[in-house]
Design a protein around this motif. Structure first.
Motif, PDB file in Angstrom:
ATOM      1  N   LEU A  14      49.874  35.513  35.133  1.00  0.00           N
ATOM      2  CA  LEU A  14      49.799  35.904  33.730  1.00  0.00           C
ATOM      3  C   LEU A  14      49.807  34.707  32.793  1.00  0.00           C
ATOM      4  O   LEU A  14      49.424  34.834  31.626  1.00  0.00           O
ATOM      5  CB  LEU A  14      50.964  36.844  33.397  1.00  0.00           C
ATOM      6  CG  LEU A  14      50.955  38.161  34.180  1.00  0.00           C
ATOM      7  CD1 LEU A  14      52.227  38.947  33.915  1.00  0.00           C
ATOM      8  CD2 LEU A  14      49.733  38.985  33.828  1.00  0.00           C
ATOM      9  N   ARG A  15      50.243  33.573  33.308  1.00  0.00           N
ATOM     10  CA  ARG A  15      50.226  32.333  32.524  1.00  0.00           C
ATOM     11  C   ARG A  15      49.495  31.266  33.333  1.00  0.00           C
ATOM     12  O   ARG A  15      50.107  30.413  33.970  1.00  0.00           O
ATOM     13  CB  ARG A  15      51.649  31.870  32.194  1.00  0.00           C
ATOM     14  CG  ARG A  15      51.702  30.701  31.212  1.00  0.00           C
ATOM     15  CD  ARG A  15      53.117  30.150  31.117  1.00  0.00           C
ATOM     16  NE  ARG A  15      53.199  29.058  30.162  1.00  0.00           N
ATOM     17  CZ  ARG A  15      54.245  28.224  30.046  1.00  0.00           C
ATOM     18  NH1 ARG A  15      55.294  28.375  30.850  1.00  0.00           N
ATOM     19  NH2 ARG A  15      54.243  27.253  29.162  1.00  0.00           N
ATOM     20  N   LEU A  34      52.181  39.599  52.593  1.00  0.00           N
ATOM     21  CA  LEU A  34      50.956  40.215  52.119  1.00  0.00           C
ATOM     22  C   LEU A  34      50.380  41.100  53.224  1.00  0.00           C
ATOM     23  O   LEU A  34      50.393  40.713  54.396  1.00  0.00           O
ATOM     24  CB  LEU A  34      49.923  39.153  51.733  1.00  0.00           C
ATOM     25  CG  LEU A  34      50.234  38.302  50.506  1.00  0.00           C
ATOM     26  CD1 LEU A  34      49.282  37.124  50.425  1.00  0.00           C
ATOM     27  CD2 LEU A  34      50.166  39.136  49.225  1.00  0.00           C
ATOM     28  N   THR A  35      49.878  42.254  52.844  1.00  0.00           N
ATOM     29  CA  THR A  35      49.234  43.135  53.807  1.00  0.00           C
ATOM     30  C   THR A  35      47.764  42.750  53.955  1.00  0.00           C
ATOM     31  O   THR A  35      47.208  42.010  53.125  1.00  0.00           O
ATOM     32  CB  THR A  35      49.314  44.599  53.353  1.00  0.00           C
ATOM     33  OG1 THR A  35      48.541  44.754  52.151  1.00  0.00           O
ATOM     34  CG2 THR A  35      50.757  45.003  53.086  1.00  0.00           C
ATOM     35  N   ALA A  36      47.132  43.277  54.990  1.00  0.00           N
ATOM     36  CA  ALA A  36      45.710  43.016  55.189  1.00  0.00           C
ATOM     37  C   ALA A  36      44.899  43.521  54.002  1.00  0.00           C
ATOM     38  O   ALA A  36      43.933  42.872  53.575  1.00  0.00           O
ATOM     39  CB  ALA A  36      45.240  43.673  56.485  1.00  0.00           C
ATOM     40  N   ALA A  37      45.276  44.668  53.459  1.00  0.00           N
ATOM     41  CA  ALA A  37      44.559  45.206  52.298  1.00  0.00           C
ATOM     42  C   ALA A  37      44.692  44.282  51.099  1.00  0.00           C
ATOM     43  O   ALA A  37      43.730  44.075  50.338  1.00  0.00           O
ATOM     44  CB  ALA A  37      45.088  46.600  51.964  1.00  0.00           C
ATOM     45  N   GLN A  38      45.878  43.707  50.906  1.00  0.00           N
ATOM     46  CA  GLN A  38      46.065  42.768  49.801  1.00  0.00           C
ATOM     47  C   GLN A  38      45.265  41.484  50.018  1.00  0.00           C
ATOM     48  O   GLN A  38      44.655  40.958  49.085  1.00  0.00           O
ATOM     49  CB  GLN A  38      47.554  42.454  49.641  1.00  0.00           C
ATOM     50  CG  GLN A  38      48.362  43.602  49.051  1.00  0.00           C
ATOM     51  CD  GLN A  38      49.846  43.319  49.022  1.00  0.00           C
ATOM     52  OE1 GLN A  38      50.401  42.707  49.957  1.00  0.00           O
ATOM     53  NE2 GLN A  38      50.516  43.731  47.968  1.00  0.00           N
ATOM     54  N   LEU A  39      45.244  40.990  51.249  1.00  0.00           N
ATOM     55  CA  LEU A  39      44.462  39.794  51.543  1.00  0.00           C
ATOM     56  C   LEU A  39      42.985  40.024  51.250  1.00  0.00           C
ATOM     57  O   LEU A  39      42.313  39.189  50.637  1.00  0.00           O
ATOM     58  CB  LEU A  39      44.649  39.386  53.003  1.00  0.00           C
ATOM     59  CG  LEU A  39      46.026  38.876  53.421  1.00  0.00           C
ATOM     60  CD1 LEU A  39      46.066  38.695  54.926  1.00  0.00           C
ATOM     61  CD2 LEU A  39      46.361  37.572  52.721  1.00  0.00           C
ATOM     62  N   LYS A  40      42.482  41.150  51.700  1.00  0.00           N
ATOM     63  CA  LYS A  40      41.074  41.470  51.466  1.00  0.00           C
ATOM     64  C   LYS A  40      40.796  41.594  49.971  1.00  0.00           C
ATOM     65  O   LYS A  40      39.776  41.106  49.463  1.00  0.00           O
ATOM     66  CB  LYS A  40      40.708  42.757  52.186  1.00  0.00           C
ATOM     67  CG  LYS A  40      39.226  43.107  52.088  1.00  0.00           C
ATOM     68  CD  LYS A  40      38.908  44.376  52.873  1.00  0.00           C
ATOM     69  CE  LYS A  40      37.423  44.725  52.749  1.00  0.00           C
ATOM     70  NZ  LYS A  40      37.092  45.970  53.488  1.00  0.00           N
ATOM     71  N   GLY A  41      41.718  42.235  49.244  1.00  0.00           N
ATOM     72  CA  GLY A  41      41.549  42.390  47.803  1.00  0.00           C
ATOM     73  C   GLY A  41      41.586  41.071  47.069  1.00  0.00           C
ATOM     74  O   GLY A  41      40.821  40.842  46.119  1.00  0.00           O
ATOM     75  N   ILE A  76      43.218  39.908  36.664  1.00  0.00           N
ATOM     76  CA  ILE A  76      44.583  40.444  36.618  1.00  0.00           C
ATOM     77  C   ILE A  76      44.579  41.937  36.930  1.00  0.00           C
ATOM     78  O   ILE A  76      45.449  42.441  37.659  1.00  0.00           O
ATOM     79  CB  ILE A  76      45.222  40.176  35.237  1.00  0.00           C
ATOM     80  CG1 ILE A  76      45.449  38.671  35.038  1.00  0.00           C
ATOM     81  CG2 ILE A  76      46.539  40.932  35.094  1.00  0.00           C
ATOM     82  CD1 ILE A  76      46.359  38.038  36.067  1.00  0.00           C
ATOM     83  N   ALA A  77      43.588  42.656  36.414  1.00  0.00           N
ATOM     84  CA  ALA A  77      43.505  44.091  36.694  1.00  0.00           C
ATOM     85  C   ALA A  77      43.311  44.352  38.182  1.00  0.00           C
ATOM     86  O   ALA A  77      43.925  45.261  38.759  1.00  0.00           O
ATOM     87  CB  ALA A  77      42.358  44.704  35.885  1.00  0.00           C
ATOM     88  N   ALA A  78      42.476  43.521  38.816  1.00  0.00           N
ATOM     89  CA  ALA A  78      42.239  43.685  40.256  1.00  0.00           C
ATOM     90  C   ALA A  78      43.494  43.376  41.057  1.00  0.00           C
ATOM     91  O   ALA A  78      43.827  44.087  42.019  1.00  0.00           O
ATOM     92  CB  ALA A  78      41.090  42.775  40.686  1.00  0.00           C
ATOM     93  N   LEU A  79      44.206  42.336  40.677  1.00  0.00           N
ATOM     94  CA  LEU A  79      45.436  41.974  41.387  1.00  0.00           C
ATOM     95  C   LEU A  79      46.550  42.971  41.117  1.00  0.00           C
ATOM     96  O   LEU A  79      47.372  43.262  41.992  1.00  0.00           O
ATOM     97  CB  LEU A  79      45.876  40.567  40.976  1.00  0.00           C
ATOM     98  CG  LEU A  79      44.925  39.418  41.336  1.00  0.00           C
ATOM     99  CD1 LEU A  79      45.445  38.093  40.797  1.00  0.00           C
ATOM    100  CD2 LEU A  79      44.720  39.329  42.845  1.00  0.00           C
ATOM    101  N   ASP A  80      46.581  43.521  39.908  1.00  0.00           N
ATOM    102  CA  ASP A  80      47.587  44.523  39.571  1.00  0.00           C
ATOM    103  C   ASP A  80      47.397  45.778  40.411  1.00  0.00           C
ATOM    104  O   ASP A  80      48.374  46.405  40.859  1.00  0.00           O
ATOM    105  CB  ASP A  80      47.489  44.860  38.083  1.00  0.00           C
ATOM    106  CG  ASP A  80      48.668  45.691  37.592  1.00  0.00           C
ATOM    107  OD1 ASP A  80      49.777  45.561  38.157  1.00  0.00           O
ATOM    108  OD2 ASP A  80      48.492  46.472  36.648  1.00  0.00           O
TER     109      ASP A  80
END
Length: 375
Positions: A14-15, A34-41, A76-80
């Motif tokens: 955010l900063r 981190l999960t596999a889904a988070q890594l891929k994202g 940020i929206a994608a990571l959120d």
């Protein structure tokens, strides 16, 4: 005169921080996980909204580069959506905690959850001031930057230790975090913060109201290879392309981020991938280099091509640090040999850290013979 400025804080998501290739932002994984889904994202987001370069930091964060002012908000929206963004920048900045990546069990989960919550109500600490939960079966974070440490004692229990103190105070899961907050409050009250900056190691501890009698276990260093938890893999300079991160997501359902610029792929065998360092004696492990020019606006020279060229000439057991300026971001401490950039070349600094004084050579004149003489 120094040719660089010290900001006194690290980028967040955010900063973000302005750099030579756009905005740099950091993802701070909770519980180092981190999960596999988070890594891929993350990989998809880095390609879509940045330049696809992802770096592992010495604070066990993932750093995304090449973000623009226009792409920051959608990133940020994608990571959120992946559950990786804090409610606000203040919450994010306070969650400066490094975990032993080999942790297991309720003890560390409880300590981390309690510490995350306490830091939101704690004293106003400098941006680089951090905490370490080194509560695995072995202590592995002694060389990782942190100011207040909850770690494994020789007795097998827990101790609270101020960075720079030889020993610490016995604590329990119940009182470890309250005592850590008390130590942070003492640090502030005793003048540890000056102009918004300050680190525990440099702060006098003569009047510290904490016991230092109990000693921690010996620090265990880690290298790439097979481990009981899975596969510990390194990356050249801690850098990976988003495409490689996506491939890692296909190998392991769960990954821990380490402060050694390595990833712990849980529950898998050691993979074979050219981008991954899996051998302890890989020469790429003997060199450290920051982004350098042009990626960092403060860097006075390009760094990584020089480090890459010299890696095979660094003797086993030695460390070469190539720094683009005097700050030494890639390795704040002393290395066996540090090449510290100036406008006219690199200062040759044996057994020293970046920013010292020494003879200067142009990058093209630094050879294996230079290393032999300096080491």
């Amino acid at each position: 005169m120094a040719e660089h400025s010290i900001k006194g804080w690290c980028p967040g998501a955010l900063r973000p921080m302005e750099s030579g290739d756009g905005l740099v932002l950091r993802i701070r994984p909770r519980m180092a996980h981190l999960t596999a889904a988070q890594l891929k994202g993350i990989a998809e987001a880095a390609l879509t909204h940045g330049n696809g370069i992802i770096e592992l930091t010495a604070r066990a964060n993932l750093q995304l580069r090449g973000v623009t002012s226009q792409s920051h908000a959608p990133l940020i929206a994608a990571l959120d959506a992946l559950g990786l963004i804090d409610p606000d920048a203040q919450t994010e900045s306070h969650r400066n905690v490094v975990l032993n990546p080999f942790w297991s069990g309720e003890e560390t989960e409880t300590l981390a959850a309690t510490l995350y919550a306490a830091l939101l109500q704690g004293p106003d600490l400098p941006g680089k001031f951090g905490f370490a939960l080194d509560t695995g079966a072995e202590r592995v974070l002694a060389d990782t930057s942190a100011d207040i440490r909850i770690e494994r004692a020789k007795s097998g229990g827990l101790i609270l230790r101020a960075d720079g103190a030889m020993g610490g105070q016995v604590v329990t899961v119940k009182d470890a975090v309250p005592q850590a907050m008390r130590m942070a409050e003492w640090f502030v009250a005793s003048g540890g913060v000056k102009e918004g900056r300050g680190r525990m190691a440099a702060h006098p501890k003569t009047d510290m109201p904490f016991d230092t009698a109990q000693t921690p276990t010996l620090n265990t260093t880690r290298a790439p290879g097979a481990v009981p938890e899975g596969a510990l893999v390194g990356l050249e300079f801690g850098i990976l392309r988003a495409e490689v991160l996506a491939e890692i997501a296909g190998l392991a359902a769960s990954v821990r981020v380490t402060p050694w610029r390595m990833l712990l792929l849980q529950g898998v065998q050691l993979p074979t991938h050219l981008a991954l360092i899996t051998e302890t004696q890989d020469p790429r492990l003997r060199v450290l280099a920051c982004s350098g020019a042009p990626g960092c606006p403060q860097a006075l020279q390009e760094t990584r091509s020089l480090a890459r060229r010299l890696a095979a000439d660094v003797p086993k057991g030695k460390l070469l640090h190539v720094s683009g300026c005097g700050k030494g971001c890639a390795h704040p401490g002393a290395a066996d040999l540090t090449l510290s950039a100036t406008r006219h070349g690199f200062m040759i600094l044996p057994h020293a850290k970046a920013g010292g004084l020494g003879p200067v050579l142009a990058a093209q004149d630094i050879t294996s013979e230079t290393l032999r003489k300096a080491l």
